[in-house]
Design a protein around this motif. Structure first.
Motif, PDB file in Angstrom:
ATOM      1  N   LYS B  74       5.466  -7.616 -12.879  1.00 28.03           N
ATOM      2  CA  LYS B  74       4.944  -6.593 -11.987  1.00 28.03           C
ATOM      3  C   LYS B  74       3.684  -7.084 -11.273  1.00 28.03           C
ATOM      4  O   LYS B  74       3.506  -6.852 -10.082  1.00 28.03           O
ATOM      5  N   LYS B  78       3.391  -7.508  -7.012  1.00 28.08           N
ATOM      6  CA  LYS B  78       2.474  -6.868  -6.064  1.00 28.08           C
ATOM      7  C   LYS B  78       2.044  -7.852  -4.983  1.00 28.08           C
ATOM      8  O   LYS B  78       1.559  -7.439  -3.937  1.00 28.08           O
ATOM      9  N   LEU B 101       3.859   3.380   1.699  1.00 26.41           N
ATOM     10  CA  LEU B 101       4.197   3.501   0.274  1.00 26.41           C
ATOM     11  C   LEU B 101       3.505   2.468  -0.630  1.00 26.41           C
ATOM     12  O   LEU B 101       2.897   2.849  -1.636  1.00 26.41           O
ATOM     13  N   PRO B 102       3.564   1.167  -0.279  1.00 27.01           N
ATOM     14  CA  PRO B 102       2.881   0.204  -1.159  1.00 27.01           C
ATOM     15  C   PRO B 102       1.390   0.495  -1.285  1.00 27.01           C
ATOM     16  O   PRO B 102       0.810   0.320  -2.366  1.00 27.01           O
ATOM     17  N   LEU B 103       0.766   0.967  -0.201  1.00 29.89           N
ATOM     18  CA  LEU B 103      -0.663   1.302  -0.270  1.00 29.89           C
ATOM     19  C   LEU B 103      -0.881   2.487  -1.201  1.00 29.89           C
ATOM     20  O   LEU B 103      -1.803   2.512  -2.007  1.00 29.89           O
ATOM     21  N   ASP B 104      -0.006   3.501  -1.072  1.00 30.06           N
ATOM     22  CA  ASP B 104      -0.108   4.673  -1.946  1.00 30.06           C
ATOM     23  C   ASP B 104      -0.016   4.268  -3.409  1.00 30.06           C
ATOM     24  O   ASP B 104      -0.718   4.799  -4.265  1.00 30.06           O
ATOM     25  N   LEU B 105       0.881   3.328  -3.673  1.00 33.35           N
ATOM     26  CA  LEU B 105       1.167   3.011  -5.060  1.00 33.35           C
ATOM     27  C   LEU B 105       0.135   2.086  -5.694  1.00 33.35           C
ATOM     28  O   LEU B 105      -0.149   2.198  -6.868  1.00 33.35           O
ATOM     29  N   PHE B 106      -0.409   1.192  -4.884  1.00 29.19           N
ATOM     30  CA  PHE B 106      -1.196   0.132  -5.517  1.00 29.19           C
ATOM     31  C   PHE B 106      -2.634   0.016  -5.042  1.00 29.19           C
ATOM     32  O   PHE B 106      -3.326  -0.897  -5.440  1.00 29.19           O
ATOM     33  N   THR B 107      -3.093   0.893  -4.164  1.00 24.87           N
ATOM     34  CA  THR B 107      -4.496   0.803  -3.767  1.00 24.87           C
ATOM     35  C   THR B 107      -5.178   2.142  -3.997  1.00 24.87           C
ATOM     36  O   THR B 107      -4.527   3.156  -4.185  1.00 24.87           O
ATOM     37  N   GLU B 108      -6.496   2.101  -3.938  1.00 24.62           N
ATOM     38  CA  GLU B 108      -7.276   3.326  -4.117  1.00 24.62           C
ATOM     39  C   GLU B 108      -7.898   3.751  -2.796  1.00 24.62           C
ATOM     40  O   GLU B 108      -8.877   4.486  -2.763  1.00 24.62           O
TER      41      GLU B 108
END
Ligand SMILES: Nc1ncnc2c1ncn2[C@@H]1O[C@H](COP(=O)(O)OP(=O)(O)OP(=O)(O)O)[C@@H](O)[C@H]1O
Ligand SMILES: [Mg+2]
Lengths: 233, 252
Positions: B74, B78, B101-108
């Motif tokens: 995982k 990323k 989506l990737p920003l939602d999932l993996f960034t703050e």
């Protein structure tokens, strides 16, 4: 299965997805549940009236029988079977299509736990929402019976109402709601499983959605028996 | 650098990849070419871990990817951006939601920062005024471009592209090819592209691997390819009558 229930990394996103699924899978099933329940409630009342045509049987038993039938079997088991057809095939074909068009692979590559991301919100949404459909079905079914009692001369509506409250046990409703929560879990997880492991093309997606409905219906019947044995005896 | 060592893969007894060893360099656009059905997509999916190889191993900058568990993978995933042959956008989300989506999932990041980044990526692939359309409302080429935007939104270290410009007009193809090459250089990415488009090969082929019937048949750069003596490669590269004539002139 273990993958589905791993702890989500971003609970906020899951919250939003649960709301979305509640609308898609639960809220949009209200109409179907209501229509079926009102007719079945009416028909049960009518049939009870015809079959209990005897001076020795008090008329209020018709209302009682309608209520018990709705609560104990119809509003949980039969509604669950109908939802297995509607929601189960929807879930299996949606997830199956995502599988064959590589959308699931795309999620995996992003590092998303696709099983949990796609399936967990659906399970949570249906397990919470379907029991509400059961309550709705009980309510509307008994109203259907009342309408028939009032519209025809089989009995006086007041007797029907009397029957509705005769020997009322709250536990029957609890039993019904527990059953529905379990059925919701079965429908969603079995259907999602069928879709998730679909491979090939659109033909296979069709087959997986048929398989989902058949398998979840059979599982519902089986668990209906088991839960009744456990909860009512 | 991504390295595959002795990779073999078969489906139900049919061998698709046969003992392939390749090395893809960082900061370069690495191309995998070959005829339709030669195993390019399977090779790419094996490299990213969507198929597990029957034999052999895959190394990402000296980390053995094939031996990692789900959670360790995982972390690497990323850093991976992938463009699928069919786009693979989420049907239930709009263009913006797909890229975000990737920003939602993996960034703050805050919502504004995310949208800014999304718009930046969409502009780079020259896609404007399509923000709130769903994938079913897009043309094939637009889907490809959204997929590219989604793949680069997190600044990946490894970029995999399965025929990024099939279905695009020649002009847009060149734009996309150059875009991929630019970001590869700019961010020092290891980029691997599947293609059978000879225009792309000549445009951006810094390192080319030719796959034929599941085997690595040839490798080299775009300058070598015109002079190669390899018969199968020549049959592939100079397929049309015009190209064959051009080859004869080059040889002379
Ligand atoms: N999941 C799978 N199961 C069984 N066989 C497969 C699978 N995926 C690919 N194949 C087979 O592997 C071979 C190579 O397929 P692949 O998709 O890699 O071709 P390709 O080189 O990408 O072709 P194209 O340029 O048309 O995309 C094909 O013969 C295909 O039938
Ligand atoms: Mg391919």
């Amino acid at each position: 299965m273990g993958k589905v229930f791993s702890i989500p990394e971003k609970p906020g996103i899951y919250g939003r997805r649960i709301m979305y699924e509640m609308e898609a899978l639960g809220f949009n099933s209200i109409g179907l549940t209501a229509i079926i329940s009102i007719f079945i409630g009416a028909v049960i009342t009518l049939q009870m009236a015809i079959n209990l045509e005897s001076p020795f049987i008090p008329k209020y038993l018709i209302g009682y029988a309608t209520r018990e039938t709705m609560i104990l079997e119809f509003s949980s088991t039969v509604v669950a079977l109908i939802l297995a057809g509607k929601v189960g095939s929807n879930i299996a074909s949606e997830i199956g299509t995502m599988r064959i068009t590589e959308q699931i692979d795309a999620l995996e590559i992003m590092g998303v736990n696709s099983a949990s991301y796609l399936i967990l919100p659906k399970i949570v949404a249906t397990v919470l929402f379907f029991p509400l459909l059961t309550l709705l079905s009980i309510l509307i079914g008994t109203i259907g019976g009342y309408i028939i009692a009032a519209a025809t001369d089989i009995m006086i509506p007041a007797q029907y109402i009397e029957g509705l409250f005769y020997c009322f046990r709250t536990y029957s409703i609890v039993y019904s709601l527990i059953k529905m929560a379990v059925f919701a879990f079965i429908i969603t997880s079995v259907s999602a499983f069928c879709g998730y492991y679909a491979k090939g093309n659109s033909l296979e997606v069709g087959k997986s959605s048929t398989r989902a409905v058949v398998a979840s219906s059979i599982a519902i019947m089986l668990f209906n028996l088991i839960l009744t044995q456990l909860l009512l005896t | 650098m991504i390295k595959g060592e002795h990779i073999s893969k078969s489906f139900e007894g049919r061998t698709v990849l046969n003992d392939i060893s390749v090395e893809f360099e960082t900061g370069k656009t690495n191309l995998i070419i070959g005829r339709s059905g030669s195993g390019k997509t399977v090779l790419l999916k094996t490299l990213v871990g969507l198929h597990s190889p029957d034999t052999g191993r895959i190394l990402y900058d000296d980390v053995c990817y094939t031996e990692l568990g789900f959670n360790e993978r995982k972390a690497i995933r990323k850093d991976i951006g992938m463009i699928f042959q069919g786009g693979a956008l989420l049907d239930s989300s709009t263009v913006v939601e797909n890229v975000k989506l990737p920003l939602d999932l993996f960034t703050e990041q805050s919502e504004e920062e995310k949208l800014e980044r999304v718009n930046f990526c969409l502009r780079r692939v020259q896609l404007e005024n399509a923000d709130h359309l769903y994938p079913s409302e897009l043309s094939g080429g637009m889907i490809k471009r959204v997929a590219i935007a989604r793949a680069i939104v997190l600044n990946p270290r490894y970029l995999f592209c399965d025929e990024p410009n099939s279905g695009l007009d020649p002009q847009t193809s060149v734009v996309i090819d150059n875009l991929i090459q630019d970001i590869t250089c700019e961010y020092n990415i290891t980029t691997i592209i599947n293609t059978h488009d000879m225009n792309s090969v000549m445009e951006i082929g810094e390192k080319i691997v030719y796959i034929h019937e599941g085997k690595k048949w040839w490798e080299g750069s775009k300058d070598d390819i015109l002079l190669s003596e390899n018969k199968e490669l020549n049959d592939f590269v100079f397929a049309s009558a015009m190209a064959k004539r051009a080859k004869q002139l080059i040889v002379k």
